[in-house]
Design an enzyme around this catalytic site. Structure first.
Site, PDB file in Angstrom:
ATOM      1  N   ARG A   1      11.731  -5.918   5.275  1.00 41.59           N
ATOM      2  CA  ARG A   1      11.484  -4.502   4.990  1.00 41.59           C
ATOM      3  C   ARG A   1      12.323  -3.574   5.857  1.00 41.59           C
ATOM      4  O   ARG A   1      12.526  -3.805   7.040  1.00 41.59           O
ATOM      5  CB  ARG A   1      10.009  -4.169   5.226  1.00 41.59           C
ATOM      6  CG  ARG A   1       9.766  -2.665   5.180  1.00 41.59           C
ATOM      7  CD  ARG A   1       8.357  -2.289   5.172  1.00 41.59           C
ATOM      8  NE  ARG A   1       7.645  -2.740   6.353  1.00 41.59           N
ATOM      9  CZ  ARG A   1       6.339  -2.564   6.520  1.00 41.59           C
ATOM     10  NH1 ARG A   1       5.635  -1.996   5.578  1.00 41.59           N
ATOM     11  NH2 ARG A   1       5.763  -2.981   7.605  1.00 41.59           N
TER      12      ARG A   1
ATOM     13  N   ARG B   1      -0.654  -9.294  13.400  1.00 35.86           N
ATOM     14  CA  ARG B   1      -1.121  -8.279  12.436  1.00 35.86           C
ATOM     15  C   ARG B   1      -1.907  -8.946  11.318  1.00 35.86           C
ATOM     16  O   ARG B   1      -2.944  -8.432  10.896  1.00 35.86           O
ATOM     17  CB  ARG B   1       0.079  -7.534  11.836  1.00 35.86           C
ATOM     18  CG  ARG B   1       0.617  -6.468  12.756  1.00 35.86           C
ATOM     19  CD  ARG B   1       1.961  -5.978  12.286  1.00 35.86           C
ATOM     20  NE  ARG B   1       1.935  -5.234  11.041  1.00 35.86           N
ATOM     21  CZ  ARG B   1       3.002  -5.032  10.278  1.00 35.86           C
ATOM     22  NH1 ARG B   1       4.184  -5.521  10.636  1.00 35.86           N
ATOM     23  NH2 ARG B   1       2.900  -4.341   9.178  1.00 35.86           N
TER      24      ARG B   1
ATOM     25  N   LYS C   1       0.840  -1.211   0.000  1.00 38.54           N
ATOM     26  CA  LYS C   1       0.000   0.000   0.000  1.00 38.54           C
ATOM     27  C   LYS C   1       0.875   1.262   0.000  1.00 38.54           C
ATOM     28  O   LYS C   1       0.675   2.164  -0.807  1.00 38.54           O
ATOM     29  CB  LYS C   1      -0.926   0.021   1.239  1.00 38.54           C
ATOM     30  CG  LYS C   1      -1.843  -1.190   1.353  1.00 38.54           C
ATOM     31  CD  LYS C   1      -2.767  -1.095   2.562  1.00 38.54           C
ATOM     32  CE  LYS C   1      -2.078  -1.158   3.914  1.00 38.54           C
ATOM     33  NZ  LYS C   1      -1.382  -2.443   4.191  1.00 38.54           N
TER      34      LYS C   1
ATOM     35  N   ARG D   1      11.089  -1.720  11.206  1.00 36.42           N
ATOM     36  CA  ARG D   1       9.948  -1.182  11.946  1.00 36.42           C
ATOM     37  C   ARG D   1       9.660  -2.096  13.128  1.00 36.42           C
ATOM     38  O   ARG D   1       9.747  -3.315  12.997  1.00 36.42           O
ATOM     39  CB  ARG D   1       8.729  -1.117  11.005  1.00 36.42           C
ATOM     40  CG  ARG D   1       7.928   0.133  11.157  1.00 36.42           C
ATOM     41  CD  ARG D   1       6.946   0.301  10.031  1.00 36.42           C
ATOM     42  NE  ARG D   1       5.727  -0.462  10.228  1.00 36.42           N
ATOM     43  CZ  ARG D   1       4.696  -0.451   9.406  1.00 36.42           C
ATOM     44  NH1 ARG D   1       4.739   0.299   8.320  1.00 36.42           N
ATOM     45  NH2 ARG D   1       3.626  -1.163   9.637  1.00 36.42           N
TER      46      ARG D   1
ATOM     47  N   ARG E   1     -10.235   0.167   8.602  1.00 39.17           N
ATOM     48  CA  ARG E   1      -9.761  -1.190   8.887  1.00 39.17           C
ATOM     49  C   ARG E   1     -10.817  -2.018   9.588  1.00 39.17           C
ATOM     50  O   ARG E   1     -10.574  -3.195   9.872  1.00 39.17           O
ATOM     51  CB  ARG E   1      -8.562  -1.094   9.827  1.00 39.17           C
ATOM     52  CG  ARG E   1      -7.238  -1.131   9.146  1.00 39.17           C
ATOM     53  CD  ARG E   1      -6.198  -0.880  10.221  1.00 39.17           C
ATOM     54  NE  ARG E   1      -5.000  -1.595   9.960  1.00 39.17           N
ATOM     55  CZ  ARG E   1      -3.942  -1.068   9.355  1.00 39.17           C
ATOM     56  NH1 ARG E   1      -3.964   0.150   8.926  1.00 39.17           N
ATOM     57  NH2 ARG E   1      -2.875  -1.804   9.186  1.00 39.17           N
TER      58      ARG E   1
HETATM   59  P1  AP5 Z   1       4.820  -1.611   1.936  1.00 33.47           P
HETATM   60  O1  AP5 Z   1       4.511  -0.741   0.764  1.00 33.47           O
HETATM   61  O2  AP5 Z   1       5.563  -1.012   3.065  1.00 33.47           O
HETATM   62  O3  AP5 Z   1       3.512  -2.370   2.423  1.00 33.47           O
HETATM   63  P2  AP5 Z   1       2.228  -1.838   3.216  1.00 33.47           P
HETATM   64  O4  AP5 Z   1       1.037  -2.477   2.606  1.00 33.47           O
HETATM   65  O5  AP5 Z   1       2.254  -0.346   3.314  1.00 33.47           O
HETATM   66  O6  AP5 Z   1       2.503  -2.543   4.617  1.00 33.47           O
HETATM   67  P3  AP5 Z   1       2.337  -1.979   6.091  1.00 33.47           P
HETATM   68  O7  AP5 Z   1       3.114  -2.916   6.964  1.00 33.47           O
HETATM   69  O8  AP5 Z   1       2.686  -0.526   6.161  1.00 33.47           O
HETATM   70  O9  AP5 Z   1       0.825  -2.184   6.315  1.00 33.47           O
HETATM   71  P4  AP5 Z   1       0.106  -2.257   7.676  1.00 33.47           P
HETATM   72  O10 AP5 Z   1      -1.288  -2.155   7.221  1.00 33.47           O
HETATM   73  O11 AP5 Z   1       0.456  -3.426   8.511  1.00 33.47           O
HETATM   74  O12 AP5 Z   1       0.741  -1.057   8.512  1.00 33.47           O
HETATM   75  P5  AP5 Z   1       0.245   0.421   8.815  1.00 33.47           P
HETATM   76  O13 AP5 Z   1       1.435   1.283   8.859  1.00 33.47           O
HETATM   77  O14 AP5 Z   1      -0.891   0.793   7.960  1.00 33.47           O
HETATM   78  O15 AP5 Z   1       5.642  -2.874   1.358  1.00 33.47           O
HETATM   79  C1  AP5 Z   1       6.150  -3.853   2.247  1.00 33.47           C
HETATM   80  C2  AP5 Z   1       7.574  -4.278   1.801  1.00 33.47           C
HETATM   81  O16 AP5 Z   1       7.463  -4.966   0.565  1.00 33.47           O
HETATM   82  C3  AP5 Z   1       8.540  -3.110   1.553  1.00 33.47           C
HETATM   83  O17 AP5 Z   1       9.825  -3.509   1.924  1.00 33.47           O
HETATM   84  C4  AP5 Z   1       8.448  -2.897   0.027  1.00 33.47           C
HETATM   85  O18 AP5 Z   1       9.637  -2.337  -0.477  1.00 33.47           O
HETATM   86  C5  AP5 Z   1       8.225  -4.330  -0.452  1.00 33.47           C
HETATM   87  N1  AP5 Z   1       7.430  -4.424  -1.674  1.00 33.47           N
HETATM   88  C6  AP5 Z   1       6.331  -3.672  -2.020  1.00 33.47           C
HETATM   89  N2  AP5 Z   1       5.839  -4.088  -3.209  1.00 33.47           N
HETATM   90  C7  AP5 Z   1       6.633  -5.133  -3.608  1.00 33.47           C
HETATM   91  C8  AP5 Z   1       6.618  -5.989  -4.737  1.00 33.47           C
HETATM   92  N3  AP5 Z   1       5.716  -5.854  -5.712  1.00 33.47           N
HETATM   93  N4  AP5 Z   1       7.549  -6.956  -4.804  1.00 33.47           N
HETATM   94  C9  AP5 Z   1       8.486  -7.099  -3.819  1.00 33.47           C
HETATM   95  N5  AP5 Z   1       8.553  -6.311  -2.720  1.00 33.47           N
HETATM   96  C10 AP5 Z   1       7.636  -5.343  -2.614  1.00 33.47           C
HETATM   97  O19 AP5 Z   1      -0.358   0.251  10.310  1.00 33.47           O
HETATM   98  C11 AP5 Z   1       0.501  -0.065  11.381  1.00 33.47           C
HETATM   99  C12 AP5 Z   1      -0.286  -0.213  12.661  1.00 33.47           C
HETATM  100  O20 AP5 Z   1      -0.959   1.019  12.985  1.00 33.47           O
HETATM  101  C13 AP5 Z   1      -1.422  -1.256  12.651  1.00 33.47           C
HETATM  102  O21 AP5 Z   1      -0.936  -2.556  12.893  1.00 33.47           O
HETATM  103  C14 AP5 Z   1      -2.300  -0.728  13.793  1.00 33.47           C
HETATM  104  O22 AP5 Z   1      -1.724  -1.029  15.044  1.00 33.47           O
HETATM  105  C15 AP5 Z   1      -2.216   0.773  13.613  1.00 33.47           C
HETATM  106  N6  AP5 Z   1      -3.285   1.296  12.736  1.00 33.47           N
HETATM  107  C16 AP5 Z   1      -3.114   1.915  11.525  1.00 33.47           C
HETATM  108  N7  AP5 Z   1      -4.293   2.256  10.990  1.00 33.47           N
HETATM  109  C17 AP5 Z   1      -5.250   1.862  11.870  1.00 33.47           C
HETATM  110  C18 AP5 Z   1      -6.662   1.909  11.853  1.00 33.47           C
HETATM  111  N8  AP5 Z   1      -7.322   2.451  10.818  1.00 33.47           N
HETATM  112  N9  AP5 Z   1      -7.325   1.372  12.905  1.00 33.47           N
HETATM  113  C19 AP5 Z   1      -6.673   0.843  13.948  1.00 33.47           C
HETATM  114  N10 AP5 Z   1      -5.328   0.752  14.033  1.00 33.47           N
HETATM  115  C20 AP5 Z   1      -4.608   1.255  12.988  1.00 33.47           C
HETATM  116 MG    MG Z   2       2.413   1.039   4.899  1.00 33.14          MG
END
Ligand code: AP5
Ligand code: MG
Length: 208
Positions: free
Chosen positions: A121, A159, A13, A148, A82
């Site tokens: 990552r 997660r 994402k 992270r 979410r």
């Molecule tokens: P990346 O682009 O970083 O993936 P992502 O989908 O953004 O993954 P996240 O871990 O950020 O998602 P998340 O939903 O767990 O975390 P968030 O920060 O939203 O890509 C991942 C890796 O793969 C990178 O190294 C990239 O380079 C690589 N990659 C990408 N595409 C590729 C490809 N095609 N091929 C190979 N490699 C590739 O949330 C974190 C925490 O915040 C949650 O766990 C929760 O505690 C809290 N939180 C956030 N939002 C809410 C909400 N709305 N409600 C409640 N709690 C929340």
């Molecule tokens: Mg992200």
């Protein structure tokens, strides 16, 4: 253009949102990045264990953010909603703002690949950009990259489990409105970008 990026942890994402932001000049609103930057230590224990921050806090945060002037031309939402209550609150907010989503982009990636990506990552602690393994410094600001907190092994499984239990139902919410484009998340970052752009009717090869 108002876009919603949907997908499991590690589905790409943030990576695709970056591409969309540079291409269209609209803000990337990532609730995970906001939590890591703003609530700081308050939300830290929840994030570190891979749990979800309570709905009322998240809804309040998004209500405030989407009203900011930089969202007037559109935005890319990543990580929200979410849960079903978050999705319902967002419907109300979008109605109040007189907005509609143009597309919900679902990046579908299988669990073994998610685990592989998350374990390798690296992230920039200054600007939050993410990088695959093997990179040392951020391309934007030269900060040394780190792992992270919630990519440590003990937080990754919770997660993914909470995503399956609470966030998968959100997809049906948008499917019923015929807004979802499902993107096969296998392939290189550029190949996925091509699919994302095609889904929003903006063809043309991109390089990051
Ligand atoms: P990346 O682009 O970083 O993936 P992502 O989908 O953004 O993954 P996240 O871990 O950020 O998602 P998340 O939903 O767990 O975390 P968030 O920060 O939203 O890509 C991942 C890796 O793969 C990178 O190294 C990239 O380079 C690589 N990659 C990408 N595409 C590729 C490809 N095609 N091929 C190979 N490699 C590739 O949330 C974190 C925490 O915040 C949650 O766990 C929760 O505690 C809290 N939180 C956030 N939002 C809410 C909400 N709305 N409600 C409640 N709690 C929340
Ligand atoms: Mg992200």
């Amino acid at each position: 253009m108002n876009l919603l990026l949907y997908g499991a942890p590690g589905s790409g994402k943030g990576t695709q949102a970056n591409m969309l932001r540079s291409r269209f000049g609209i803000p990337h609103i990532a609730t995970g990045d906001m939590l890591r930057a703003e609530l700081g230590r308050q939300a830290q224990p929840i994030l570190a264990k891979g749990g979800y921050v309570p709905d009322d806090i998240m809804i309040g945060m998004i209500r405030q953010r989407l009203r900011q002037p930089d969202c007037a031309r559109g935005f890319i939402l990543d990580g929200f909603p979410r849960t079903i209550p978050q999705a319902e609150a967002l419907d109300v907010l979008m109605g109040e703002l007189g907005r509609r989503f143009d597309r919900v982009l679902y990046l579908r990636v299988e669990t073994t690949e998610l685990l592989r990506r998350l374990s390798g990552r690296l992230v920039c602690p200054t600007c939050q950009r993410t990088y695959p393994p093997g990179t040392e410094r951020c391309r934007e600001d030269s900060t040394t990259l780190v792992q992270r907190e919630d990519d440590k092994q003990e937080a990754v499984q919770p997660r993914i489990e909470i995503y399956l239990a609470k966030t998968i139902p959100v997809l049906d919410h948008y499917r019923s409105e015929d807004l979802v484009s499902e993107i096969d998340g296998r392939g290189t970052i550029d190949e996925i970008s091509d699919q994302v752009l095609a889904a929003i009717g903006q063809n043309g090869r991109v390089r990051q």
